[in-house]
Design an enzyme around this catalytic site. Structure first.
Site, PDB file in Angstrom:
ATOM      1  N   HIS A   1       0.850  -1.192   0.000  1.00  0.00           N
ATOM      2  CA  HIS A   1       0.000   0.000   0.000  1.00  0.00           C
ATOM      3  C   HIS A   1       0.877   1.230   0.000  1.00  0.00           C
ATOM      4  O   HIS A   1       2.077   1.183   0.279  1.00  0.00           O
ATOM      5  CB  HIS A   1      -0.925   0.031   1.223  1.00  0.00           C
ATOM      6  N   CYS A   2       0.275   2.322  -0.323  1.00  0.00           N
ATOM      7  CA  CYS A   2       0.833   3.646  -0.103  1.00  0.00           C
ATOM      8  C   CYS A   2      -0.373   4.492   0.294  1.00  0.00           C
ATOM      9  O   CYS A   2      -1.419   3.929   0.649  1.00  0.00           O
ATOM     10  CB  CYS A   2       1.586   4.184  -1.321  1.00  0.00           C
ATOM     11  N   GLU A   3      -0.281   5.778   0.225  1.00  0.00           N
ATOM     12  CA  GLU A   3      -1.411   6.586   0.714  1.00  0.00           C
ATOM     13  C   GLU A   3      -2.708   6.259  -0.018  1.00  0.00           C
ATOM     14  O   GLU A   3      -3.750   6.072   0.588  1.00  0.00           O
ATOM     15  CB  GLU A   3      -1.104   8.076   0.601  1.00  0.00           C
TER      16      GLU A   3
ATOM     17  N   TYR B   1      -3.783   3.364   2.212  1.00  0.00           N
ATOM     18  CA  TYR B   1      -3.818   3.483   3.669  1.00  0.00           C
ATOM     19  C   TYR B   1      -4.832   4.516   4.125  1.00  0.00           C
ATOM     20  O   TYR B   1      -5.479   4.354   5.153  1.00  0.00           O
ATOM     21  CB  TYR B   1      -2.418   3.837   4.193  1.00  0.00           C
TER      22      TYR B   1
END
Length: 119
Positions: free
Chosen positions: A24-26, A66
């Site tokens: 994941h990332c933002e 996220y």
């Protein structure tokens, strides 16, 4: 894991236990997917003689990133707080990774080519 070196180390030290990786990332729109593709590519290279076997057959991308996950289930996050990628606390990391982003993608083929049509 946000560095290629970390993923390469993980691949070089497989375990017999089943492991599920969630990237994941933002927003799960750029960094997370790139790292997932990097892991899958290197895992395939390491196991080319044993196709379709992989060290990590179960990898996922966190839908919505996220930010969405924290918005729905903050109690599963540690710490229970959220700061956007552009928050001042992340400015040093952001500068570092923006500077590296061109070198990290050098030589990668574009996954989705843009097509234009003339009428």
């Amino acid at each position: 894991m946000y560095l290629h070196e970390t993923i390469l180390t993980l691949l070089q030290n497989p375990t017999t236990e089943k492991q599920v990786l969630i990237f994941h990332c933002e927003f799960s729109s750029e960094r997370g997917p790139k790292m997932l593709r990097f892991l899958r590519s290197k895992d395939r290279e390491l196991n080319k003689e044993n196709y379709p076997a992989l060290n990590f057959p179960e990898v996922y991308l966190l839908d919505g990133g996220y930010k969405a996950f924290f918005g729905e289930i903050p109690q599963l996050c540690d710490p229970i707080s959220y700061r956007p990628m552009l928050h001042s606390d992340h400015s040093t990391d952001l500068r570092h990774f923006r500077a590296k982003s061109k070198s990290w993608t050098a030589g990668e083929k574009r996954r989705y080519a843009r097509k234009s049509m003339r009428f």
